[in-house]
Design an enzyme around this catalytic site. Structure first.
Site, mmCIF file in Angstrom:
data_model
loop_
_atom_site.group_PDB
_atom_site.id
_atom_site.type_symbol
_atom_site.label_atom_id
_atom_site.label_comp_id
_atom_site.label_asym_id
_atom_site.label_seq_id
_atom_site.Cartn_x
_atom_site.Cartn_y
_atom_site.Cartn_z
ATOM 1 N N TYR A 89 -12.337 -1.695 -3.942
ATOM 2 C CA TYR A 89 -12.878 -1.883 -2.591
ATOM 3 C C TYR A 89 -14.401 -1.755 -2.556
ATOM 4 O O TYR A 89 -14.967 -1.390 -1.523
ATOM 5 C CB TYR A 89 -12.224 -0.889 -1.630
ATOM 6 C CG TYR A 89 -10.849 -1.298 -1.158
ATOM 7 C CD1 TYR A 89 -10.657 -2.440 -0.377
ATOM 8 C CD2 TYR A 89 -9.719 -0.538 -1.467
ATOM 9 C CE1 TYR A 89 -9.394 -2.812 0.077
ATOM 10 C CE2 TYR A 89 -8.450 -0.902 -1.026
ATOM 11 C CZ TYR A 89 -8.304 -2.037 -0.248
ATOM 12 O OH TYR A 89 -7.054 -2.406 0.209
ATOM 13 N N HIS A 139 -2.170 -5.480 1.458
ATOM 14 C CA HIS A 139 -3.481 -6.078 1.175
ATOM 15 C C HIS A 139 -3.287 -7.532 0.764
ATOM 16 O O HIS A 139 -2.286 -7.866 0.123
ATOM 17 C CB HIS A 139 -4.178 -5.343 0.020
ATOM 18 C CG HIS A 139 -5.366 -6.092 -0.519
ATOM 19 N ND1 HIS A 139 -6.619 -6.007 0.053
ATOM 20 C CD2 HIS A 139 -5.485 -6.985 -1.544
ATOM 21 C CE1 HIS A 139 -7.457 -6.796 -0.612
ATOM 22 N NE2 HIS A 139 -6.791 -7.412 -1.584
ATOM 23 N N GLU A 155 -9.449 -9.994 -8.094
ATOM 24 C CA GLU A 155 -8.453 -8.969 -7.783
ATOM 25 C C GLU A 155 -7.204 -9.097 -8.675
ATOM 26 O O GLU A 155 -6.618 -8.082 -9.064
ATOM 27 C CB GLU A 155 -8.079 -9.045 -6.298
ATOM 28 C CG GLU A 155 -9.237 -8.607 -5.404
ATOM 29 C CD GLU A 155 -8.927 -8.711 -3.918
ATOM 30 O OE1 GLU A 155 -7.818 -9.159 -3.551
ATOM 31 O OE2 GLU A 155 -9.815 -8.346 -3.122
ATOM 32 N N ASN A 172 -2.135 0.101 6.939
ATOM 33 C CA ASN A 172 -1.659 -1.202 7.422
ATOM 34 C C ASN A 172 -0.797 -1.960 6.403
ATOM 35 O O ASN A 172 -0.761 -3.179 6.381
ATOM 36 C CB ASN A 172 -2.841 -2.043 7.924
ATOM 37 C CG ASN A 172 -3.858 -2.325 6.839
ATOM 38 O OD1 ASN A 172 -3.685 -1.884 5.705
ATOM 39 N ND2 ASN A 172 -4.897 -3.059 7.176
ATOM 40 N N LYS A 203 0.829 -1.207 0.000
ATOM 41 C CA LYS A 203 0.000 0.000 0.000
ATOM 42 C C LYS A 203 0.868 1.264 0.000
ATOM 43 O O LYS A 203 2.089 1.188 0.189
ATOM 44 C CB LYS A 203 -0.939 -0.053 1.212
ATOM 45 C CG LYS A 203 -1.988 -1.177 1.131
ATOM 46 C CD LYS A 203 -2.953 -1.122 2.318
ATOM 47 C CE LYS A 203 -4.029 -2.195 2.209
ATOM 48 N NZ LYS A 203 -5.007 -2.090 3.328
HETATM 49 P P1 IDP Z 1 -8.143 -6.726 5.217
HETATM 50 O O1 IDP Z 1 -7.314 -5.732 4.434
HETATM 51 O O2 IDP Z 1 -7.358 -7.324 6.350
HETATM 52 O O3 IDP Z 1 -8.793 -7.766 4.341
HETATM 53 P P2 IDP Z 1 -10.743 -5.435 5.405
HETATM 54 O O4 IDP Z 1 -11.709 -5.596 6.527
HETATM 55 O O5 IDP Z 1 -11.069 -6.094 4.104
HETATM 56 O O6 IDP Z 1 -9.310 -5.898 5.930
HETATM 57 O O7 IDP Z 1 -10.577 -3.879 5.170
HETATM 58 C C1 IDP Z 1 -9.923 -3.383 4.017
HETATM 59 C C2 IDP Z 1 -9.013 -2.258 4.422
HETATM 60 O O8 IDP Z 1 -9.795 -1.162 4.902
HETATM 61 C C3 IDP Z 1 -8.055 -2.585 5.573
HETATM 62 O O9 IDP Z 1 -6.894 -3.285 5.173
HETATM 63 C C4 IDP Z 1 -7.734 -1.199 6.088
HETATM 64 O O10 IDP Z 1 -6.784 -0.536 5.255
HETATM 65 C C5 IDP Z 1 -9.092 -0.505 5.941
HETATM 66 N N1 IDP Z 1 -9.877 -0.597 7.178
HETATM 67 C C6 IDP Z 1 -10.546 -1.678 7.636
HETATM 68 N N2 IDP Z 1 -11.154 -1.423 8.806
HETATM 69 C C7 IDP Z 1 -10.876 -0.127 9.087
HETATM 70 C C8 IDP Z 1 -11.216 0.728 10.185
HETATM 71 O O11 IDP Z 1 -11.911 0.353 11.131
HETATM 72 N N3 IDP Z 1 -10.703 2.008 10.125
HETATM 73 C C9 IDP Z 1 -9.941 2.455 9.089
HETATM 74 N N4 IDP Z 1 -9.601 1.680 8.044
HETATM 75 C C10 IDP Z 1 -10.049 0.401 8.049
HETATM 76 MG MG MG Z 2 -10.220 -7.557 2.895
#
Ligand code: IDP
Ligand code: MG
Length: 137
Positions: free
Chosen positions: A49, A115, A126, A112, A9
């Protein structure tokens, strides 16, 4: 062999951690079938997304994913989908296991670092989002 999509990312690129993450990928016996650096448009990030449309973090997520270049990679391994998610660690780095990419490098649940696809159907979608079949070597 199974395929999954990894994205390094914008925070990963900005923090100059792409090399470290690629090392982890290779040390863990994934084959890299394709890899490229791109800058997502807002339209692309919203489409990628799509499943998160309407969630409270959606706008923040799209802003983040478009703030700078990302590196997208198609990975292959037995159990690639689960193994890459294990290597990344939990979405929230505060909850991620020691030694995982997100525990080591991520600032918070939004920013984070990486992905990973979460299932076979999403992995297929994807990978096709970023790569044509002829780009997967
Ligand atoms: P993942 O990336 O571990 O699959 P997902 O729930 O699919 O997690 O969420 C996609 C992305 O959205 C996350 O990697 C993160 O960057 C962002 N995200 C998810 N939950 C939150 C939140 O509560 N606050 C801010 N960003 C979030
Ligand atoms: Mg996800």
């Amino acid at each position: 062999m199974e395929r999954t999509l990894a994205i390094m990312k914008p925070d990963c690129v900005q923090k100059k951690l792409v090399g470290k993450v690629v090392d982890k990928i290779l040390e863990n016996d994934f084959n890299i079938l394709g890899m490229k650096m791109i800058r997502l448009t807002k339209t692309q990030a919203e489409a990628f997304y799509d499943v998160h449309q309407g969630k409270p973090f959606f706008v923040e997520l799209v802003d983040f994913m478009t703030e700078g270049p990302v590196v997208v990679a198609a990975l292959e391994k037995e159990n690639a989908i689960a193994d890459w998610r294990t290597l990344m660690g939990a979405t929230n780095p505060a909850e991620a296991d020691e030694g995982t990419i997100r525990k080591l490098y991520a600032d918070n649940v939004g920013r984070n670092i990486a992905h990973g696809s979460d299932a076979a159907d999403t992995a297929k979608r994807e990978i096709a989002f970023f790569f044509s079949e002829s780009e997967l070597l």
